[in-house]
Enzyme design. Structure first.
Site, short mmCIF file in Angstrom:
data_model
loop_
_atom_site.label_atom_id
_atom_site.label_comp_id
_atom_site.label_asym_id
_atom_site.label_seq_id
_atom_site.Cartn_x
_atom_site.Cartn_y
_atom_site.Cartn_z
N ILE A 165 52.57 2.75 21.37
CA ILE A 165 51.82 3.68 22.22
C ILE A 165 51.08 2.90 23.30
O ILE A 165 50.42 1.90 23.01
CB ILE A 165 50.84 4.49 21.36
CG1 ILE A 165 51.61 5.27 20.28
CG2 ILE A 165 50.00 5.43 22.20
CD1 ILE A 165 50.73 5.80 19.17
N PRO A 166 51.14 3.34 24.57
CA PRO A 166 50.49 2.62 25.66
C PRO A 166 49.00 2.93 25.76
O PRO A 166 48.50 3.86 25.12
CB PRO A 166 51.23 3.13 26.89
CG PRO A 166 51.54 4.56 26.54
CD PRO A 166 51.85 4.54 25.05
N ASN A 168 47.35 3.89 28.58
CA ASN A 168 46.91 4.79 29.64
C ASN A 168 46.77 6.24 29.18
O ASN A 168 45.91 6.97 29.68
CB ASN A 168 47.85 4.71 30.84
CG ASN A 168 49.28 5.07 30.50
OD1 ASN A 168 49.75 4.87 29.38
ND2 ASN A 168 50.00 5.60 31.48
N ALA A 193 48.17 0.64 21.62
CA ALA A 193 47.81 -0.54 22.41
C ALA A 193 46.49 -1.11 21.91
O ALA A 193 45.59 -0.36 21.50
CB ALA A 193 47.70 -0.17 23.88
N GLY A 224 50.26 -6.61 20.66
CA GLY A 224 51.70 -6.42 20.68
C GLY A 224 52.43 -7.55 20.00
O GLY A 224 53.40 -7.34 19.27
N SER A 245 55.98 -1.38 29.74
CA SER A 245 56.57 -2.07 30.88
C SER A 245 58.06 -2.30 30.69
O SER A 245 58.57 -2.30 29.56
CB SER A 245 55.87 -3.41 31.10
OG SER A 245 56.21 -4.31 30.05
N GLU A 266 60.54 4.73 27.52
CA GLU A 266 59.92 5.32 28.71
C GLU A 266 59.17 4.18 29.38
O GLU A 266 58.12 3.76 28.92
CB GLU A 266 58.99 6.47 28.32
CG GLU A 266 58.66 7.38 29.49
CD GLU A 266 57.34 7.06 30.14
OE1 GLU A 266 57.35 6.36 31.18
OE2 GLU A 266 56.31 7.50 29.63
N GLY A 268 58.66 1.89 33.37
CA GLY A 268 57.88 2.02 34.58
C GLY A 268 58.39 3.07 35.54
O GLY A 268 59.44 3.69 35.33
N CYS A 300 52.64 6.23 34.36
CA CYS A 300 54.03 5.84 34.63
C CYS A 300 54.67 6.76 35.66
O CYS A 300 55.45 6.33 36.50
CB CYS A 300 54.86 5.88 33.34
SG CYS A 300 54.29 4.74 32.06
N LYS A 349 45.54 -7.42 38.55
CA LYS A 349 46.89 -7.11 39.01
C LYS A 349 46.87 -6.23 40.25
O LYS A 349 47.55 -6.51 41.24
CB LYS A 349 47.67 -6.42 37.89
CG LYS A 349 49.07 -5.99 38.28
CD LYS A 349 49.75 -5.18 37.19
CE LYS A 349 51.09 -4.64 37.64
NZ LYS A 349 51.74 -3.79 36.62
N GLU A 477 61.83 12.59 25.95
CA GLU A 477 60.77 13.10 25.09
C GLU A 477 60.38 14.48 25.58
O GLU A 477 60.72 14.88 26.69
CB GLU A 477 59.58 12.14 25.10
CG GLU A 477 59.93 10.76 24.56
CD GLU A 477 58.73 9.85 24.48
OE1 GLU A 477 58.01 9.93 23.47
OE2 GLU A 477 58.53 9.06 25.41
#
Length: 499
Positions: A165-166, A168, A193, A224, A245, A266, A268, A300, A349, A477
């Site tokens: 799971i990310p 964001n 994350a 990770g 990513s 899923e 970028g 994303c 970044k 999804e």
């Protein structure tokens, strides 16, 4: 935003934390400390300060979670589909009942405005509600082979599933993967994350109270490298759902391939919003604003490129800049229009991309600088930024920045707009604003994207399939399509002999 949510957000902001947050893994239906005993800090992006600690998982914790999931799968897959639906429906009700607390935890953990977090919580509840209704409707087909044969298919759960799971959209992404997996009868091991572990843990405990058997849902927290990599490499895992990513997606896919496990990726995006001269100008302005500034552009599927017809460009951009400059910025728990970036690494970044663009001579229409919460002087913020008239080959057009940076490209007509929109290696979503139905449908047909929005960016919901093409990944999804990854098809053919 409700009065109760506003009050809880204010109390949490004053205290600097939310009481009773989980600090251990959820394995086999109970809270479990890491085998190593180690913990990690969870940081508030709006202040840059730690507000909680949580378990730092490693391979031993993953092994325990996968073993629990194997036992949980035996019980959950044997549960009658209608009962599975009732459990997921109860989970949806509990999420709604505890929505304020979940929203505040989400905002504190990932930084987004608490009003946006509340919307994410509502979406999570809706995901469980939607898939609750699918549990007893997963059915096979009869295949006509003639009167001497009976042939049919059945849908069976694939087994133990891993969900990475990310940071964001922690609760949203967790729900859109866990709900269909559980609806199909699979068991789950989730790895949120390391920046945002809280709501995945809270969700697992809610599922237990809703009636999920021990081990059917497990959550291991940690980095990770230490926890995610061992999870996706586990031989007992039969499907991996990953959001993140492109680089990490390649690694996940390679690890799953060694076990011949299926994957949903899923990845970028560099999604275009095509605005043509015949559009509803007000709707397009609001759509473009929401597409890039929501969650400070850390989406994303953010509309991070504005592809606009030349005749509309100057006046549209002038108004877009004016509205952007009026956006409020601040700590997520104050519910501003734009919150912080999730981490100092993400801030560096985004800053790096914009500073390099300035050095190349790109036109900065507004923004362009790192900043702080204007009330506290703290946190990891970046001004909403618009880079105008960029070349198609510019890195800010071609690469995912994942922050509040809008790249503007100018097209002479709809045909060139289509070419510019398709001119990256990504293909996640695309938006179209036009008053011409034929033109809208032609563009929707020809855009290389997994999902196309017409005259409303982010239109749809859990009912509409979501996923990407090319470097944006594969698999879908949401919607009924989202159940496919968690089912395997068995065909049965019987010869019928005469009496």
């Amino acid at each position: 935003m409700s009065d109760s949510l506003a009050a809880l957000a204010a109390r949490t902001l004053e205290a600097g934390t939310l009481e009773g947050l989980p600090d251990r893994h959820w394995i086999g239906g109970s809270w479990q400390a890491s085998a190593s005993g180690r913990t990690m800090e969870s940081l508030d992006p709006g202040s840059g300060r730690a507000f909680a600690r949580f378990a730092a998982g490693e391979a031993a914790d993953v092994e325990a979670a996968v073993a629990a999931a194997e036992a949980g799968f035996a019980a959950w897959s044997a549960t009658a589909p209608a009962e599975r639906g009732r459990v997921l429906q109860r989970a949806a009700q509990l999420i709604r009942a505890e929505a304020d607390r979940l929203a505040v935890a989400e905002s504190l953990d990932c930084g987004k405005p608490v009003g946006e977090a509340a919307g994410d919580v509502r979406g999570a509840a809706r995901a469980f509600e939607y898939y609750a209704g699918a549990c007893d409707k997963l059915q096979g087909e009869q295949i006509p082979l003639g009167r001497d044969y009976l042939a049919f298919t059945t849908l069976e759960p694939v087994g133990v599933t891993a969900h990475v799971i990310p940071w964001n959209y922690p609760i949203s992404t967790a729900a859109r993967g866990l709900a269909p997996a559980l609806a199909a009868g699979c068991s789950v091991v989730a790895k949120p994350a390391e920046q945002t572990p809280m709501t995945a843990l809270m969700l697992a405990e809610i599922l237990q109270r809703a009636g999920l058997p021990d081990g059917a849902c497990n959550v291991v927290t940690g980095t990770g490298a230490a926890a995610g990599a061992p999870l996706v490499a586990q031989p007992a895992v039969r499907h991996v759902t990953f959001t993140g990513s492109v680089a990490t997606g390649r690694t996940v896919m390679a690890a799953a391939a060694r076990n011949i496990a299926s994957v949903t990726l899923e990845l970028g995006g560099k999604s275009p919003v095509v605005v043509l001269a015949d559009c509803d100008r007000e709707a397009a302005l609001e759509g473009v604003l929401g597409a890039i500034w929501e969650n400070a552009g850390q989406i994303c599927s953010a509309g991070s490129r504005l592809v606009i017809e030349r005749s509309l460009h100057d006046g549209f951009l002038e108004e877009l800049v004016a509205r952007t400059r009026r956006l409020s910025l601040g700590h997520g728990l104050r519910n501003p229009q734009v919150g912080p970036l999730n981490s100092p690494e993400q801030l560096a970044k985004v800053s790096g991309y914009v500073e390099a663009a300035k050095a190349r001579g790109c036109s900065v229409a507004t923004g362009g600088n790192a900043t702080v919460d204007p009330q506290s002087g703290l946190g990891w913020f970046f001004e909403p930024t618009i880079l105008d008239r960029l070349d198609p080959a510019d890195p800010c057009v071609q690469e995912e920045i994942f922050g509040p940076v809008l790249a503007v490209q100018v097209a002479e007509d709809a045909e060139q707009a289509l070419a510019l929109a398709n001119g990256t290696a990504f293909g996640l979503v695309a938006g179209i604003y036009t008053g011409n139905v034929d033109r809208a449908l032609a563009l929707a047909r020809d855009l290389d994207a997994g999902q196309v929005y017409v005259n409303e960016y982010f239109a749809g919901g859990i009912e509409t399939p979501f996923g990407g093409n090319r470097l944006s990944g594969f698999g879908r999804e949401k919607g009924l399509e989202g159940l496919r990854a968690y089912c395997k098809v068995k065909s049965v053919t019987a010869r019928i002999r005469a009496f």
